[in-house]
Write a protein that holds these residues in place. Structure first.
Motif, PDB file in Angstrom:
ATOM      1  N   GLU A 243      11.823  64.833  53.087  1.00  0.00           N
ATOM      2  CA  GLU A 243      12.041  64.616  51.653  1.00  0.00           C
ATOM      3  C   GLU A 243      13.501  64.873  51.269  1.00  0.00           C
ATOM      4  O   GLU A 243      14.123  64.097  50.540  1.00  0.00           O
ATOM      5  N   LEU A 244      14.056  65.951  51.798  1.00  0.00           N
ATOM      6  CA  LEU A 244      15.441  66.283  51.461  1.00  0.00           C
ATOM      7  C   LEU A 244      16.421  65.263  52.043  1.00  0.00           C
ATOM      8  O   LEU A 244      17.399  64.874  51.392  1.00  0.00           O
TER       9      LEU A 244
ATOM     10  N   GLU B   9       8.309  69.556  58.411  1.00  0.00           N
ATOM     11  CA  GLU B   9       8.723  68.171  58.637  1.00  0.00           C
ATOM     12  C   GLU B   9       8.714  67.392  57.333  1.00  0.00           C
ATOM     13  O   GLU B   9       9.620  66.594  57.060  1.00  0.00           O
ATOM     14  N   LEU B  10       7.682  67.624  56.512  1.00  0.00           N
ATOM     15  CA  LEU B  10       7.582  66.903  55.243  1.00  0.00           C
ATOM     16  C   LEU B  10       8.754  67.243  54.319  1.00  0.00           C
ATOM     17  O   LEU B  10       9.381  66.354  53.732  1.00  0.00           O
TER      18      LEU B  10
ATOM     19  N   ASP C 187       2.162  76.251  63.159  1.00  0.00           N
ATOM     20  CA  ASP C 187       1.211  76.251  62.054  1.00  0.00           C
ATOM     21  C   ASP C 187       1.816  75.722  60.759  1.00  0.00           C
ATOM     22  O   ASP C 187       1.090  75.322  59.846  1.00  0.00           O
ATOM     23  N   ARG C 188       3.129  75.714  60.686  1.00  0.00           N
ATOM     24  CA  ARG C 188       3.778  75.210  59.473  1.00  0.00           C
ATOM     25  C   ARG C 188       4.595  73.954  59.775  1.00  0.00           C
ATOM     26  O   ARG C 188       5.450  73.551  58.972  1.00  0.00           O
ATOM     27  N   ALA C 189       4.333  73.351  60.931  1.00  0.00           N
ATOM     28  CA  ALA C 189       5.128  72.210  61.367  1.00  0.00           C
ATOM     29  C   ALA C 189       5.060  71.063  60.374  1.00  0.00           C
ATOM     30  O   ALA C 189       6.084  70.453  60.030  1.00  0.00           O
ATOM     31  N   ASP C 190       3.851  70.738  59.891  1.00  0.00           N
ATOM     32  CA  ASP C 190       3.715  69.606  58.976  1.00  0.00           C
ATOM     33  C   ASP C 190       4.486  69.853  57.676  1.00  0.00           C
ATOM     34  O   ASP C 190       5.157  68.953  57.153  1.00  0.00           O
ATOM     35  N   GLU C 191       4.397  71.083  57.163  1.00  0.00           N
ATOM     36  CA  GLU C 191       5.102  71.397  55.916  1.00  0.00           C
ATOM     37  C   GLU C 191       6.619  71.270  56.098  1.00  0.00           C
ATOM     38  O   GLU C 191       7.328  70.697  55.260  1.00  0.00           O
TER      39      GLU C 191
ATOM     40  N   LEU D 231       5.739  74.230  48.801  1.00  0.00           N
ATOM     41  CA  LEU D 231       5.536  74.404  50.238  1.00  0.00           C
ATOM     42  C   LEU D 231       6.508  75.387  50.896  1.00  0.00           C
ATOM     43  O   LEU D 231       6.251  75.837  52.023  1.00  0.00           O
ATOM     44  N   THR D 232       7.646  75.686  50.270  1.00  0.00           N
ATOM     45  CA  THR D 232       8.623  76.589  50.896  1.00  0.00           C
ATOM     46  C   THR D 232       8.448  78.007  50.367  1.00  0.00           C
ATOM     47  O   THR D 232       7.862  78.235  49.311  1.00  0.00           O
ATOM     48  N   ASP D 233       8.950  78.959  51.141  1.00  0.00           N
ATOM     49  CA  ASP D 233       8.938  80.360  50.700  1.00  0.00           C
ATOM     50  C   ASP D 233      10.171  80.703  49.867  1.00  0.00           C
ATOM     51  O   ASP D 233      10.152  81.656  49.089  1.00  0.00           O
TER      52      ASP D 233
END
Length: 702
Positions: A610-611, A605-606, A599-603, A669-671
């Motif tokens: 980016e990093l 990967e993005l 459920d968080r795969a896209d976030e 997007l990160t916790d």
């Protein structure tokens, strides 16, 4: 035989001519005893010796009873009878007579027995003499001999005590030597008391036998009226020769010690360099007075005790300082580690028989690292002194700093070696550094001349882990050999990693391998709890003694409540290598789906893309991408490490700009996210919580 009764004596045929004159010159009297007739004729000198007049003596031996007391007569008759019965040719005896004036006189008689052809005794011819002066001379010589013997014994006790005091290292050791059965008790002392001078007071440190302590005398002012205080004030010994003198001189103390039945006492000041450091008292219950020789011996003994006591006090002061320094250099607290149980122990060396300090350069440390990792350190600086402890403290701090900066284990060890080499010291150090990732159980170990670690499995079996190593710290920098191979160890749930210094392993008469085998067997049979296991090992080291200190660190990875992860994946991305970038993206995508975070795969990967892109664009080196599953799969962590120390910063992208939005995306997007220093570079990390619904789904790749 009747003619002998008229007062004329005949001597044996083999006696010399003019024998009577010779006997008279030697103040001896003679007698001729006719055993058949029962008559004993004595000459004039014999009459004088028995203090009896010729007209008072009727030649019958029983008449002498007026001068010979009954008990002496019985003893003399028994001696003569025994000689007559056993066939002796002569006899001799000392006996006492009572003279006219009532005084006693020691007398000696020597009789020669004449027998007939059948061996029957018929006649005794003998001599008597005044033995009073002779026995007095013998008694004097015996007394002098006894005094000389006692003096030699006392001198010997002083010599033995002085020799024993040479090995006393602490104040209690000095007291134990003096109370030992081979110590002052041989001088006849019933009780020993001793006090030390501290801040204008006398503190009692030895109070004699049980029940002899006088309340209120444990700490007294120097001016108080007690004998120890007096000798401290006057710097002179005090010899008390009778109970009356004791009671008169110290009326406050005497009523409290009357039950000890003290008859005399000797109190000695303990003086070092003309300064009193204390006082000692010897109490006696079987003597009165002291001879000049005894006083001299006791004063000499007091001087020897004072020197030993001063050495012991200096040693204890140095020991306290050294141990305080040692404790200050070791970690004050050990941080708790999530998912692990940790136990650390330290035992100071027990260097028997020397004046060295009980301190060394052994140390342990536990260093919290980012990402749930932890660094475990064990080390040993060469030497047993305060300098070794000081070097240890500096080395521990810099090694901790290098590890916290994020350097790899090999780099941490190499930099610590350079630091020690550049330090103003000729000491080197052995060290073992283990960096453990408790989420995955992966432990990276580097060794610098130290002994290998041990690993105890969940079933309690234990084995030695051979770790390739480099030279000790300091030496590797000196010889330009800073390469430290890194070994990887898997620490599964229930496993315990043990790091220790060689003081726990080395035993007299055994080599290192034998010691390691013995230690391995002990660990395998030891308690399951790491704290109890650490206590057992350090207690065994204490019982064994030895001249080396011991440091010990145990790291146990818990089973059920430990943060068990799905693993760790890592990819190296070189600049200008599109294939490597593609593989890194593929690794991220596969790991996210495999670890149940679809459920968080896209976030994920993005953000990872980016990093990675930022690392390649804004630095000249490669990037290292690491993915970790944390907390039993409840959280995923992405790390991108590069060689630039420049920290990422937010920039305004503008309305039409496509650059400058990276950190904004990371933040949204990160916790959780952050930046860590990694040696000369940095690591940007971010973490993502994985929903419970995702973790319950079957893990399938798209």
């Amino acid at each position: 035989m009747a003619d002998r009764g008229a007062g004329t004596m005949s001597l044996p045929d083999d006696w010399p001519d003019h024998a009577n004159a010779i006997l008279a010159l030697n103040r001896m009297g003679s007698f001729d005893w006719d055993l058949d007739a029962g008559l004993m004729v004595m000459d004039a000198q014999a009459h004088a010796i028995f203090d009896i007049l010729p007209e008072e003596y009727d030649d019958r031996p029983e008449t002498l009873a007026v001068r010979v007391p009954p008990n002496e007569a019985r003893r003399l008759d028994a001696t003569v009878s025994q000689a007559l019965k056993d066939g002796s040719e002569n006899y001799g005896a000392y006996f006492r007579i009572r003279r006219r004036d009532g005084t006693q006189q020691w007398t000696h008689t020597q009789g020669y027995i004449r027998r007939d052809e059948t061996g029957r005794p018929r006649r005794i011819i003998g001599v008597v003499r005044d033995a009073t002066q002779e026995l007095a001379d013998i008694a004097t010589r015996r007394e002098r001999l006894e005094q000389d013997t006692a003096l030699r014994e006392q001198t010997n006790v002083v010599q033995l005590t002085t020799a024993a005091l040479a090995h006393a290292r602490t104040v209690q050791d000095v007291i134990d030597v003096l109370k030992d059965t081979h110590g002052l008790t041989h001088l006849g002392a019933t009780s020993l008391v001793m006090g030390l001078v501290e801040a204008g007071r006398v503190r009692l440190i030895a109070e004699g036998p049980a029940g002899s302590f006088v309340a209120g005398t444990d700490v007294t002012g120097i001016d108080e009226p007690y004998p120890m205080n007096e000798v401290v004030r006057t710097l002179s010994p005090r010899f008390i020769e009778s109970p009356e003198e004791f009671a008169a001189g110290y009326p406050i103390l005497w009523p409290h010690i009357t039950d000890l039945r003290i008859t005399s006492a000797a109190y000695l000041p303990l003086i070092v360099q003309a300064r009193p450091i204390g006082a000692m008292g010897l109490l006696y219950n079987d003597r009165r007075g002291f001879t000049a020789e005894e006083r001299n011996i006791l004063v000499a003994l007091g001087s020897s005790i004072a020197q030993s006591l001063q050495r012991a006090m200096f040693y204890e002061q140095e020991k306290d300082i050294a141990q305080g320094l040692q404790q200050a250099m070791l970690p004050r607290t050990i941080p708790s580690v999530r998912g692990a149980d940790v136990a650390v122990r330290y035992r100071a060396a027990a260097i028997g028989g020397s004046q060295g300090r009980d301190i060394g350069g052994d140390w342990y440390d536990l260093i919290p690292l980012p990402g749930g990792r932890v660094g475990a350190v064990i080390g040993d600086v060469q030497g047993h002194d305060t300098h070794a402890a000081a070097v240890m403290g500096q080395l521990r701090i810099v090694l901790r700093a290098y590890a916290a900066e994020g350097h790899t284990p090999a780099t941490v060890m190499a930099r610590a070696s350079v630091f020690l080499h550049e330090l103003d010291t000729d000491r080197f150090a052995t060290c073992l550094y283990a960096e453990a990732d408790l989420a995955t159980g992966v432990v990276q170990v580097v060794r610098a001349g130290h002994i290998d670690p041990l690993l105890r499995h969940a079933d309690r079996s234990c084995r030695r882990i051979p770790v390739p190593g480099g030279l000790p710290l300091g030496l590797s920098a000196e010889f330009g050999s800073l390469e430290y191979p890194v070994s990887t160890v898997e620490l599964d749930p229930g496993h315990t990693l043990l790091l220790c210094t060689d003081g726990l392993v080395e035993m007299p008469g055994s080599d290192l391998d034998d010691g390691m085998r013995t230690l391995t067997a002990l660990i395998a049979s030891g308690p399951e709890d790491v704290r109890r296991l650490a206590d057992m090992l350090i207690d065994l080291a204490e019982e064994r003694g030895g001249d080396d200190d011991v440091a010990l660190l145990l790291l146990h990875r818990r089973g059920l409540d430990a943060p068990v992860g799905g693993g760790r994946l890592q990819q190296h991305v070189a600049p200008g290598d599109p294939e490597a970038l593609h593989e890194a993206r593929h690794m991220v995508r596969a790991a996210v789906h495999t670890w149940g975070a679809r459920d968080r795969a896209d976030e994920i990967e993005l953000i990872a893309d980016e990093l990675i892109t930022n690392a390649l664009m804004h630095t000249e080196g490669a990037a290292i991408v690491t993915l970790r599953a944390l907390a039993g799969g409840r959280r995923l962590r992405v790390e991108v490490e590069d060689s630039s120390s420049a920290l990422p910063r937010r920039r305004e992208a503008g309305e039409s700009g496509v650059s400058g939005r990276g950190l904004l995306l990371v933040d949204l997007l990160t916790d959780d996210w952050g930046v860590e220093a990694r040696g000369g570079g940095k690591c940007v990390w971010c973490e993502f919580d994985v929903p419970e619904s995702d973790r319950r789904r079957p893990n399938r790749r798209r």
